[in-house]
Every structure is written in structure tokens, then in C-alpha cells.
Design a protein around this motif. Structure first.
Motif, PDB file in Angstrom:
ATOM      1  N   LEU A  12       0.831  -1.211   0.000  1.00 54.00           N
ATOM      2  CA  LEU A  12       0.000   0.000   0.000  1.00 54.00           C
ATOM      3  C   LEU A  12       0.863   1.258   0.000  1.00 54.00           C
ATOM      4  N   ALA A  13       1.951   1.225   0.759  1.00 52.11           N
ATOM      5  CA  ALA A  13       2.806   2.409   0.877  1.00 52.11           C
ATOM      6  C   ALA A  13       3.575   2.696  -0.402  1.00 52.11           C
ATOM      7  N   THR A  14       3.974   1.649  -1.115  1.00 52.89           N
ATOM      8  CA  THR A  14       4.811   1.833  -2.306  1.00 52.89           C
ATOM      9  C   THR A  14       4.029   1.779  -3.603  1.00 52.89           C
ATOM     10  N   GLY A  15       2.852   1.178  -3.563  1.00 54.19           N
ATOM     11  CA  GLY A  15       2.095   0.995  -4.798  1.00 54.19           C
ATOM     12  C   GLY A  15       2.735  -0.005  -5.736  1.00 54.19           C
ATOM     13  N   ARG A  16       3.580  -0.863  -5.203  1.00 52.28           N
ATOM     14  CA  ARG A  16       4.295  -1.825  -6.038  1.00 52.28           C
ATOM     15  C   ARG A  16       4.261  -3.208  -5.380  1.00 52.28           C
ATOM     16  N   PRO A  17       4.476  -4.251  -6.199  1.00 51.56           N
ATOM     17  CA  PRO A  17       4.625  -5.586  -5.594  1.00 51.56           C
ATOM     18  C   PRO A  17       5.838  -5.619  -4.676  1.00 51.56           C
ATOM     19  N   VAL A  18       5.717  -6.303  -3.547  1.00 48.96           N
ATOM     20  CA  VAL A  18       6.815  -6.372  -2.587  1.00 48.96           C
ATOM     21  C   VAL A  18       6.978  -7.807  -2.095  1.00 48.96           C
ATOM     22  N   PHE A  19       8.167  -8.082  -1.561  1.00 46.50           N
ATOM     23  CA  PHE A  19       8.355  -9.351  -0.872  1.00 46.50           C
ATOM     24  C   PHE A  19       9.155  -9.090   0.384  1.00 46.50           C
ATOM     25  N   LEU A  20       9.089 -10.027   1.309  1.00 43.71           N
ATOM     26  CA  LEU A  20       9.782  -9.884   2.581  1.00 43.71           C
ATOM     27  C   LEU A  20      10.826 -10.989   2.675  1.00 43.71           C
ATOM     28  N   ASN A  21      12.063 -10.601   2.883  1.00 43.00           N
ATOM     29  CA  ASN A  21      13.162 -11.556   2.963  1.00 43.00           C
ATOM     30  C   ASN A  21      13.755 -11.513   4.369  1.00 43.00           C
ATOM     31  N   TYR A  22      13.508 -12.575   5.159  1.00 46.63           N
ATOM     32  CA  TYR A  22      14.039 -12.633   6.513  1.00 46.63           C
ATOM     33  C   TYR A  22      15.512 -13.040   6.514  1.00 46.63           C
ATOM     34  N   THR A  23      16.273 -12.545   7.460  1.00 50.14           N
ATOM     35  CA  THR A  23      17.520 -13.215   7.815  1.00 50.14           C
ATOM     36  C   THR A  23      17.154 -14.505   8.546  1.00 50.14           C
ATOM     37  N   TRP A  24      18.126 -15.407   8.697  1.00 51.52           N
ATOM     38  CA  TRP A  24      17.797 -16.649   9.397  1.00 51.52           C
ATOM     39  C   TRP A  24      17.403 -16.379  10.851  1.00 51.52           C
ATOM     40  N   TYR A  25      18.066 -15.436  11.489  1.00 53.03           N
ATOM     41  CA  TYR A  25      17.722 -15.108  12.874  1.00 53.03           C
ATOM     42  C   TYR A  25      16.278 -14.605  12.957  1.00 53.03           C
ATOM     43  N   GLN A  26      15.892 -13.736  12.004  1.00 54.40           N
ATOM     44  CA  GLN A  26      14.510 -13.256  11.995  1.00 54.40           C
ATOM     45  C   GLN A  26      13.538 -14.404  11.725  1.00 54.40           C
ATOM     46  N   GLN A  27      13.924 -15.269  10.803  1.00 59.15           N
ATOM     47  CA  GLN A  27      13.084 -16.426  10.487  1.00 59.15           C
ATOM     48  C   GLN A  27      12.841 -17.262  11.740  1.00 59.15           C
ATOM     49  N   GLN A  28      13.892 -17.497  12.498  1.00 60.35           N
ATOM     50  CA  GLN A  28      13.777 -18.336  13.682  1.00 60.35           C
ATOM     51  C   GLN A  28      12.993 -17.644  14.801  1.00 60.35           C
ATOM     52  N   THR A  29      13.232 -16.361  15.010  1.00 63.49           N
ATOM     53  CA  THR A  29      12.665 -15.707  16.184  1.00 63.49           C
ATOM     54  C   THR A  29      11.294 -15.099  15.933  1.00 63.49           C
ATOM     55  N   TYR A  30      10.981 -14.801  14.668  1.00 64.61           N
ATOM     56  CA  TYR A  30       9.726 -14.088  14.398  1.00 64.61           C
ATOM     57  C   TYR A  30       8.598 -15.000  13.940  1.00 64.61           C
ATOM     58  N   THR A  31       8.929 -16.075  13.236  1.00 62.35           N
ATOM     59  CA  THR A  31       7.870 -16.946  12.726  1.00 62.35           C
ATOM     60  C   THR A  31       7.466 -17.975  13.780  1.00 62.35           C
ATOM     61  N   GLY A  32       6.294 -18.557  13.597  1.00 64.48           N
ATOM     62  CA  GLY A  32       5.752 -19.500  14.578  1.00 64.48           C
ATOM     63  C   GLY A  32       6.455 -20.842  14.547  1.00 64.48           C
ATOM     64  N   LYS A  33       6.296 -21.580  15.625  1.00 59.60           N
ATOM     65  CA  LYS A  33       6.875 -22.920  15.762  1.00 59.60           C
ATOM     66  C   LYS A  33       5.765 -23.920  16.112  1.00 59.60           C
ATOM     67  N   ARG A  34       6.081 -25.185  15.878  1.00 57.93           N
ATOM     68  CA  ARG A  34       5.132 -26.224  16.285  1.00 57.93           C
ATOM     69  C   ARG A  34       4.876 -26.126  17.789  1.00 57.93           C
ATOM     70  N   SER A  35       3.608 -26.197  18.175  1.00 57.65           N
ATOM     71  CA  SER A  35       3.244 -26.080  19.590  1.00 57.65           C
ATOM     72  C   SER A  35       3.495 -27.401  20.319  1.00 57.65           C
ATOM     73  N   PRO A  36       4.354 -27.388  21.342  1.00 56.67           N
ATOM     74  CA  PRO A  36       4.564 -28.627  22.092  1.00 56.67           C
ATOM     75  C   PRO A  36       3.297 -29.047  22.849  1.00 56.67           C
ATOM     76  N   PHE A  37       3.078 -30.326  22.948  1.00 57.71           N
ATOM     77  CA  PHE A  37       2.033 -30.888  23.800  1.00 57.71           C
ATOM     78  C   PHE A  37       2.695 -31.531  25.017  1.00 57.71           C
ATOM     79  N   ILE A  38       2.107 -31.332  26.174  1.00 60.91           N
ATOM     80  CA  ILE A  38       2.452 -32.114  27.358  1.00 60.91           C
ATOM     81  C   ILE A  38       1.275 -33.048  27.605  1.00 60.91           C
ATOM     82  N   THR A  39       1.495 -34.344  27.445  1.00 58.65           N
ATOM     83  CA  THR A  39       0.396 -35.305  27.384  1.00 58.65           C
ATOM     84  C   THR A  39       0.556 -36.392  28.426  1.00 58.65           C
ATOM     85  N   TRP A  40      -0.520 -36.656  29.129  1.00 54.94           N
ATOM     86  CA  TRP A  40      -0.612 -37.810  30.032  1.00 54.94           C
ATOM     87  C   TRP A  40      -1.615 -38.777  29.410  1.00 54.94           C
TER      88      TRP A  40
END
Length: 479
Positions: A12-40
Motif C-alpha cells: 500500500l505504501a509503495t504501490g508496487r509488488p513487494v516481498f519480505l526476505n528474513y535473515t535466518w535469525y529473523q526467520q527463527q525468532t519471528y515466525t511461529g513454531k510447532r506447539s509442544p504438547f504435554i500429554t498424560w
């Protein structure tokens, strides 16, 4: 959201197609992870191994945000004990907000967390009963009249056949492990059963358009999103089959993929839904075009004849799964098609270090009629490889330690065996396009449980919390 709002604001700000390129650190810390289950979990059975009941209690560590937490917790009700006739089940699951990474959908989405404890417990139960782990499973897998965790009748009953196919290979593997074990290297064999549904819960739907071109070729307009799984070949294979009456060759079928200005909404590429739901929409659109072009004498109209008769040149294929949502007790008919896998892992454990090496993985897979063997081979090899990482090395608990690929336990190529065998049991699905079911989630539903069961068979160490780091196994060996 991982990126949608960010790239939307940037567009919206640029009026152009955009993409987002994470560094690996950003990829690891910002994106979601599988939710652990604690199961009995506990099970009851007769002395001859017939399951009588199961009690469950699971907590889903979903991090700080609630997105999909309720659905993920429902997966515990749907998949703990999946694959087996269990006449009485009592359980409770809950979503818990924590200060860990936020929980996101990842391959298997709830099944690896749900089926790990029940598949490990099946081995423990077999030991208490003095039964072979394969035979205990075989005795209890779905057959007509079985009670499933959701109360739904399975669409096919192929599990007994799948275990019959695996049995001689399993017996050979057990003998091989016994023969090749030494004082320094202990070898073992483990099996597990994986089940997963194809689709989003309930009446999942999709739409695909098909158009006739002036040169007599056909174009399929589809938003079957591609994460690298081969959506183009899934689309082409399904369309080619549906257009078979017109004797079109594959090069006469053109694809417009994931252009939302030209193609309708097909829904997300998740839940192993695409081959079933978007595949069915593709089939419907193609069959509508074939019906419109067909003359009374059985031949087909040309493009010019279609125009002259003012017949539509483009058709909208829509399809909705014949399913319904589960209630608060997890009872319902959430999916019209399922995927079934039986996994066998052969491992070697170094007594001095506790390090586990997977030497072979065997998968017996029923994913319905296969559309493209090369693609589904890749899906299964990839999912099983991820299962090995989940079993032995992958973790995300400490941001400083686990925010690199090496720190997070990403498996090296040497950690994944070259010897990976797939055996297909093609049971046609009544509600799948030309008998196909999905494939993506099944390969990661339970292979990690087979690895853990194999470790126990090798050296007597039972791992109940993943991953099975060498130091955990070594601590168990030291008793």
C-alpha cells in the motif's frame, strides 16, 4: 501474522509488488513454531491385547497468541489413539498461553504431537502384555465396526493390508538388528502408525476455472498455492485425467497458477487439502467444459462452433467436501478423505555416547490413487526426513542457543539415511478426485515415534520427551 500484514502495508505504501526476505535469525525468532504438547495418557486392554479404553490429558503450549490454538487442541481429540478401535475414550485438552514461541501450523499440525504418545504407549503396552508391537497394532487397527476417536467411520479399511505387507519386512529387520548388534553398537527396530485427514475441518470448499482457447487447447486457472510440493503437476495430472475424453496431450493443457487477478480462490494450501478439495474443483470445471463441448454424436465442438452456438468458453468448478465439524467432544465427520501410513525405523545406538543413527526408514503409505509418483515420493521422503530431525535433534527453547540452523538441530545430510523405502497401497477414495487422497501431512504424522520405539528395542532406553539427544540416551543407558 508472519508476513501478510507487513507486506500488505508495504504494498500500500509503495504501490508496487513487494516481498519480505528474513535473515535466518529473523526467520527463527519471528515466525511461529510447532506447539509442544504435554500429554498424560493411559490405555486399558484385555490380556490377549484387545484395547478397552483410553484416558487422555493434553496441554498445548501455544505461546502468546491464540490463532488456531482451539483447532490445534481439537487435533488431540481427533488423533491421540488414531488408527485403533478404542470403544471408550475419556480425555481433556486445553490451549495454554505461555512466554514461549507462538504456535503456528506446521506439517502434520497436531498429529506428530498427538500420535507420538499413543504410538509409544502402544509399544509399552505390548511389552506388558508380552506381545509383539506389530501384532498388538494389527489386532486393534480399524476394521468395519471399529470405534474411532471422532466416531467417524473410516472411508477405507486398508490398515490390516498395510500391516500384512510390512510384517515380513519387519521380521527380517528384527533378525538383522539382532545379528548386527555388538557390545559397542546396539541395533533395534521400531514401528508406528500415522493417520491424518485431508482438508480443513468440515465442509471445506474450493474453486477452479477452466477455459477453452482458440487453438483448441485448454487453460486451467487455479490458486492451488505451491510451497514447493508440485501444485502445477497436481493440477496438470488431475486436469489431464478429467479432460481425457477430448484426447488432449499434457502440452495442450496450460496452467495459470496463483494469479489472483485471473484465478478464483482455491483456499489455503494446508491440511493436505489441495489434491482433494482443489483437485475436485479442477475435475468439476474440466467435466463441465467437456460436457459443453460434446455433440450428440459424441464428437466435440471446436472453439469456433462454441462461439457460433453462443456457448460459454470458461467454466467455474466448485466443490465442497461432504463433511461436518466436530463438536466439543471431538465427535463428528471432519474429513471425507484420510491418509494412512505405517512406519518402520531401523536404528543403531552407540553405547559409549548415546548417539542414535537411523539406518533405514520404511513407509507403507495409503494415500489413495497416486496422481504423480515422483511428487509423492518427494513428499514422503521429505516428511520422514523431518520426522528423524524431530525425533533426534530439533528443538526451539532457548533463543540464543536455538536461533541458528545448527543450534536448532537441523539434521545434516548424513543424519538422513539413503535407504528409504516406500510401499504404496492405492485404495481409491470415494470422495477424492479419481480416487486420490492427500499426502503432505501423513509422512510426518508418526515416523518420529518409530525412531523412538527403535531406540528402546535397541538398548532398553525409553525416551518420552523429544528430542532424543545423545546425552538423554546415555543417561538412560547409565540407569
Amino acid at each position: 501474522p508472519t508476513m501478510e500484514a507487513l507486506v500488505g502495508a508495504a504494498a500500500l505504501a509503495t504501490g508496487r509488488p513487494v516481498f519480505l526476505n528474513y535473515t535466518w535469525y529473523q526467520q527463527q525468532t519471528y515466525t511461529g513454531k510447532r506447539s509442544p504438547f504435554i500429554t498424560w495418557l493411559r490405555m486399558a486392554a484385555t490380556k490377549d491385547g484387545k484395547l478397552l479404553g483410553m484416558e487422555t490429558d493434553w496441554s498445548v503450549d501455544h505461546g502468546p497468541y491464540s490463532e488456531f490454538g482451539d483447532l490445534l487442541t481439537l487435533r488431540g481429540a481427533q488423533y491421540i489413539g488414531a488408527g485403533y478401535d478404542i470403544p471408550a475414550i475419556r480425555g481433556e485438552g486445553r490451549t495454554v498461553c505461555t512466554n514461549h514461541a507462538w504456535g503456528a501450523a506446521f506439517r502434520g499440525y497436531g498429529a506428530p504431537e498427538s500420535e507420538f504418545p499413543s504410538e509409544v504407549l502402544m509399544d509399552e503396552l505390548a511389552e506388558k502384555l508380552g506381545m509383539d508391537p506389530l501384532e498388538l497394532r494389527y489386532k486393534n487397527v480399524y476394521r468395519k465396526g471399529s470405534t474411532t476417536p471422532t466416531g467417524q467411520d473410516p472411508e477405507v479399511y486398508s490398515l490390516p493390508e498395510m500391516f500384512d505387507i510390512l510384517r515380513p519386512k519387519y521380521k527380517e529387520a528384527v533378525k538383522r538388528a539382532e545379528r548386527n548388534s555388538t557390545a559397542d553398537i546396539k541395533r533395534g527396530v521400531g514401528i508406528s502408525l500415522g493417520v491424518y485427514g485431508s482438508g480443513l475441518d468440515g465442509p471445506d470448499s474450493s474453486q477452479v476455472d477452466v477455459g477453452l482457447n482458440p487453438d483448441g487447447t485448454v487453460t486451467v486457472y487455479s490458486c492451488w498455492e505451491d510451497h514447493g510440493q508440485g501444485a502445477d503437476m497436481g493440477t496438470l495430472g488431475t486436469a489431464h485425467e478429467a479432460l481425457r475424453p477430448m484426447n488432449l496431450t499434457p502440452d495442450q493443457i496450460h496452467l495459470v497458477m496463483n494469479d489472483t487477478s485471473l484465478a478464483p480462490n482455491a483456499g489455503p494450501a494446508g491440511g493436505s487439502r489441495s489434491q482433494v478439495v482443489t483437485g475436485q474443483a479442477t475435475r468439476v470445471a474440466c467435466e463441465m467444459l467437456v460436457a459443453a463441448m460434446k455433440k450428440p454424436d459424441g464428437t466435440f465442438r471446436t472453439y469456433a462452433e462454441m462461439e457460433a452456438e453462443k456457448l460459454d468458453l470458461r467454466y467455474e468448478g466448485k466443490w465442497t467436501a461432504p463433511a461436518n465439524d466436530c463438536d466439543e467432544n471431538g465427535q463428528g465427520n471432519p474429513f471425507c478423505c484420510y491418509m494412512y501410513g505405517v512406519f518402520m525405523s531401523e536404528v543403531a545406538v552407540e553405547v559409549a555416547t548415546g548417539k542414535t543413527t537411523v539406518e533405514k526408514m520404511t513407509t507403507v503409505a495409503d494415500i489413495g490413487v497416486v496422481n504423480n509418483f515422483l511428487l509423492v515420493d518427494g513428499q514422503i521422503h521429505g516428511g520422514v526426513a523431518q520426522g528423524i530431525g524431530l525425533a533426534l535433534s530439533e528443538d526451539y527453547e532457548d533463543i540464543k542457543k536455538h536461533s541458528t540452523m545448527i543450534g536448532a538441530g537441523f539434521p545434516y545430510i548424513k543424519d538422513i539415511p539413503d535407504n528409504m523405502e516406500i510401499i504404496y497401497v492405492e485404495t481409491p477414495r470415494p470422495d477424492g478426485p479419481f480416487g486420490a487422497s492427500g499426502v503432505g501431512e501423513m509422512p510426518l504424522s508418526a515416523p518420529h515415534a518409530a525412531v523412538i520405539n527403535a531406540i528402546y528395542q535397541a538398548c532398553g532406553v525409553r525416551i518420552r520427551e523429544l528430542p532424543a539427544y545423545p546425552e538423554k540416551v546415555l543417561a538412560g543407558l547409565k540407569g
